[in-house]
Design a protein around this motif. Structure first.
Motif, PDB file in Angstrom:
ATOM      1  N   ALA A  78      40.761 -45.375  40.455  1.00 26.07           N
ATOM      2  CA  ALA A  78      39.683 -46.256  41.200  1.00 26.07           C
ATOM      3  C   ALA A  78      40.292 -47.944  40.222  1.00 26.07           C
ATOM      4  O   ALA A  78      39.496 -48.990  41.433  1.00 26.07           O
ATOM      5  CB  ALA A  78      38.029 -45.712  41.258  1.00 26.07           C
ATOM      6  N   GLY A  79      39.913 -48.248  39.820  1.00 25.51           N
ATOM      7  CA  GLY A  79      40.065 -49.777  38.719  1.00 25.51           C
ATOM      8  C   GLY A  79      41.129 -50.278  39.396  1.00 25.51           C
ATOM      9  O   GLY A  79      41.121 -51.681  39.901  1.00 25.51           O
ATOM     10  N   GLY A  80      41.890 -49.315  39.263  1.00 21.16           N
ATOM     11  CA  GLY A  80      43.362 -50.173  40.096  1.00 21.16           C
ATOM     12  C   GLY A  80      43.474 -50.477  42.143  1.00 21.16           C
ATOM     13  O   GLY A  80      43.954 -52.114  42.103  1.00 21.16           O
ATOM     14  N   VAL A  81      42.278 -48.984  42.344  1.00 22.92           N
ATOM     15  CA  VAL A  81      42.092 -50.391  43.903  1.00 22.92           C
ATOM     16  C   VAL A  81      41.046 -51.352  44.120  1.00 22.92           C
ATOM     17  O   VAL A  81      41.854 -51.902  44.075  1.00 22.92           O
ATOM     18  CB  VAL A  81      41.825 -48.975  44.117  1.00 22.92           C
ATOM     19  N   GLU A  82      40.507 -51.084  42.950  1.00 25.75           N
ATOM     20  CA  GLU A  82      39.637 -52.446  42.821  1.00 25.75           C
ATOM     21  C   GLU A  82      40.331 -53.495  42.796  1.00 25.75           C
ATOM     22  O   GLU A  82      39.975 -54.766  43.914  1.00 25.75           O
ATOM     23  CB  GLU A  82      38.162 -52.101  41.983  1.00 25.75           C
ATOM     24  N   GLU A  83      41.135 -53.423  41.991  1.00 28.58           N
ATOM     25  CA  GLU A  83      41.711 -55.403  41.278  1.00 28.58           C
ATOM     26  C   GLU A  83      42.492 -55.510  42.737  1.00 28.58           C
ATOM     27  O   GLU A  83      42.675 -56.661  43.307  1.00 28.58           O
ATOM     28  CB  GLU A  83      42.962 -54.636  40.621  1.00 28.58           C
ATOM     29  N   VAL A  84      43.148 -54.055  43.481  1.00 30.95           N
ATOM     30  CA  VAL A  84      43.855 -55.059  44.387  1.00 30.95           C
ATOM     31  C   VAL A  84      42.614 -55.587  45.829  1.00 30.95           C
ATOM     32  O   VAL A  84      42.657 -56.679  46.494  1.00 30.95           O
ATOM     33  CB  VAL A  84      44.931 -53.793  45.344  1.00 30.95           C
ATOM     34  N   ALA A  85      41.962 -54.867  46.209  1.00 30.41           N
ATOM     35  CA  ALA A  85      40.991 -55.112  47.402  1.00 30.41           C
ATOM     36  C   ALA A  85      40.925 -56.356  46.906  1.00 30.41           C
ATOM     37  O   ALA A  85      40.092 -56.977  47.757  1.00 30.41           O
ATOM     38  CB  ALA A  85      40.082 -53.447  47.709  1.00 30.41           C
ATOM     39  N   SER A  86      39.900 -56.508  45.637  1.00 31.28           N
ATOM     40  CA  SER A  86      39.095 -57.910  45.576  1.00 31.28           C
ATOM     41  C   SER A  86      40.209 -59.108  45.571  1.00 31.28           C
ATOM     42  O   SER A  86      39.686 -59.627  46.244  1.00 31.28           O
ATOM     43  CB  SER A  86      38.811 -58.024  43.528  1.00 31.28           C
ATOM     44  N   ARG A  87      41.792 -58.510  45.414  1.00 30.91           N
ATOM     45  CA  ARG A  87      42.501 -60.356  45.511  1.00 30.91           C
ATOM     46  C   ARG A  87      42.569 -60.020  47.458  1.00 30.91           C
ATOM     47  O   ARG A  87      42.766 -61.156  47.915  1.00 30.91           O
ATOM     48  CB  ARG A  87      44.087 -60.023  45.310  1.00 30.91           C
TER      49      ARG A  87
END
Length: 360
Positions: A78-87
């Motif tokens: 989930a943290g990896g998804v959030e990292e990309v989504a925020s960009r």
């Protein structure tokens, strides 16, 4: 407001190339990068989540559905998804599905009914064919476990290769009675890792003793029962391969009074601090989440089209001190205090490239 397709037309490149330049992908030729950047500036292109919501009817949100957000492995996804989504100026909504699969469809469709922009999920049910009507409109990417009954993008890790390497590592140290402990065989990761365990035994010329395979060991009661059954065997196993971190964590106290070499699939906090420090197949769940989210973004902007792709990411075996030969097992201490260093002794061949399309 300019679209990514208009930028691509002005620069004379594909939409995928525009997306790569916009996301600062280093693998773009300098002249191509320059043309795209000039087109972006000339058209004053900016990603606008609110405009995308009104235009497409989808919220600037990525839904994430995993078995348990309290599990460090799935939390890292989930943290990896959030990292990309925020960009991409998108937020993330996370839900836990549990492990029995009974409520998967209800919970996942509840997310999709909110008109999320994309969905990243780890399947837990036996069938995901219900996703077909949703995937026709909303990018759906599965991680860790393949989807069944629907053709969507899938990012998994080298379960079979990692399990085979971990088991072979024990065999190379002289163990001939190597046990397997894990969750249910209906879980794809468990089934694939069991296949890797069996492959290593067969490659070493050893028969697979079904009594050494202990499933249902992913909770404290199941782990304790598995440990008792293995100890009662004659001859008892001298080594054990645990197929996932959750199983390993509950096996540790069950094995505290036993002398047994151990490898586990999946690292976890404190694994390197145990005595003996635990040898593990090291995964990168955050990378799984990032790769899945990146694919979802490319599906959203139209730079990837067509059938779903099945991508296998590499893993590596970290040797610590829990894999001593049978004649040195008495040197092992209870699993309590810090000890030992680690080294990489095996890695999957670099992959990350698509293989055959994912099939249900």
């Amino acid at each position: 407001m300019a679209t990514m397709r208009e930028v691509a037309l002005r620069a004379g490149v594909s939409v995928k190339t525009v997306s790569r330049v916009f996301n600062d992908d280093p693998h773009v030729l300098p002249d191509t990068r320059r043309r795209v950047q000039e087109a972006l500036a000339g058209l004053n292109y900016t990603p606008n989540s609110l405009a995308r919501t009104f235009r497409d009817g989808r919220a600037p949100v990525v839904g994430v559905a995993v078995p348990s957000i309290s599990d460090p492995f799935f939390a890292a996804i989930a943290g990896g998804v959030e990292e990309v989504a925020s960009r991409h100026d998108m937020s993330v909504v996370v839900t836990s599905l549990g492990e029995d699969g009974d409520r998967e469809r209800e919970l996942v469709e509840s997310l999709l009914q909110r008109q999320v922009g994309a969905l990243v999920m780890t399947p837990v049910a036996a069938d995901q064919s219900y996703l077909a009507r949703w995937a026709a409109r909303t990018p759906v990417v599965v991680v860790d476990r393949p989807a069944r009954g629907v053709d969507v993008d899938c990012f998994v890790e080298d379960d079979l290769g990692g399990a085979r390497a971990a088991t072979a590592h024990l065999l190379a140290r002289g163990h001939r009675r190597v046990a397997f402990a894990g969750d249910r065989e209906s879980v794809p990761t468990t089934a694939n890792r069991l296949a890797g365990y069996r492959a290593a035994l067969e490659e070493a010329g050893l028969e697979v003793d079904p009594r050494l395979v202990q499933l249902g060991a992913s909770d404290p009661d199941g782990a304790a029962a598995a440990a008792r059954r293995l100890a009662a065997l004659d001859p008892a196993p001298t080594a054990l391969f645990s197929s996932d971190a959750r199983t390993t964590m509950v096996l540790v106290p069950a094995l505290a009074s036993r002398r047994m070499a151990v490898t586990g699939f999946g690292d976890f906090p404190m694994a390197s601090m145990l005595s003996p420090a635990l040898t593990v197949v090291d995964q990168d769940p955050a990378a799984l989440g990032r790769r899945a989210a990146e694919r979802a973004m490319r599906r959203l902007d139209g730079s990837v089209e067509g059938a779903g792709e099945h991508v296998v990411l590499p893993v590596r075996l970290l040797e610590r001190s829990s894999c001593r030969p049978p004649d040195r097992l008495l040197e092992l201490f209870p699993w309590t205090v810090p000890a030992g260093a680690e080294r990489v002794v095996w890695s999957s061949a670099p992959s990350g490239a698509p293989t055959a399309p994912a099939r249900g």
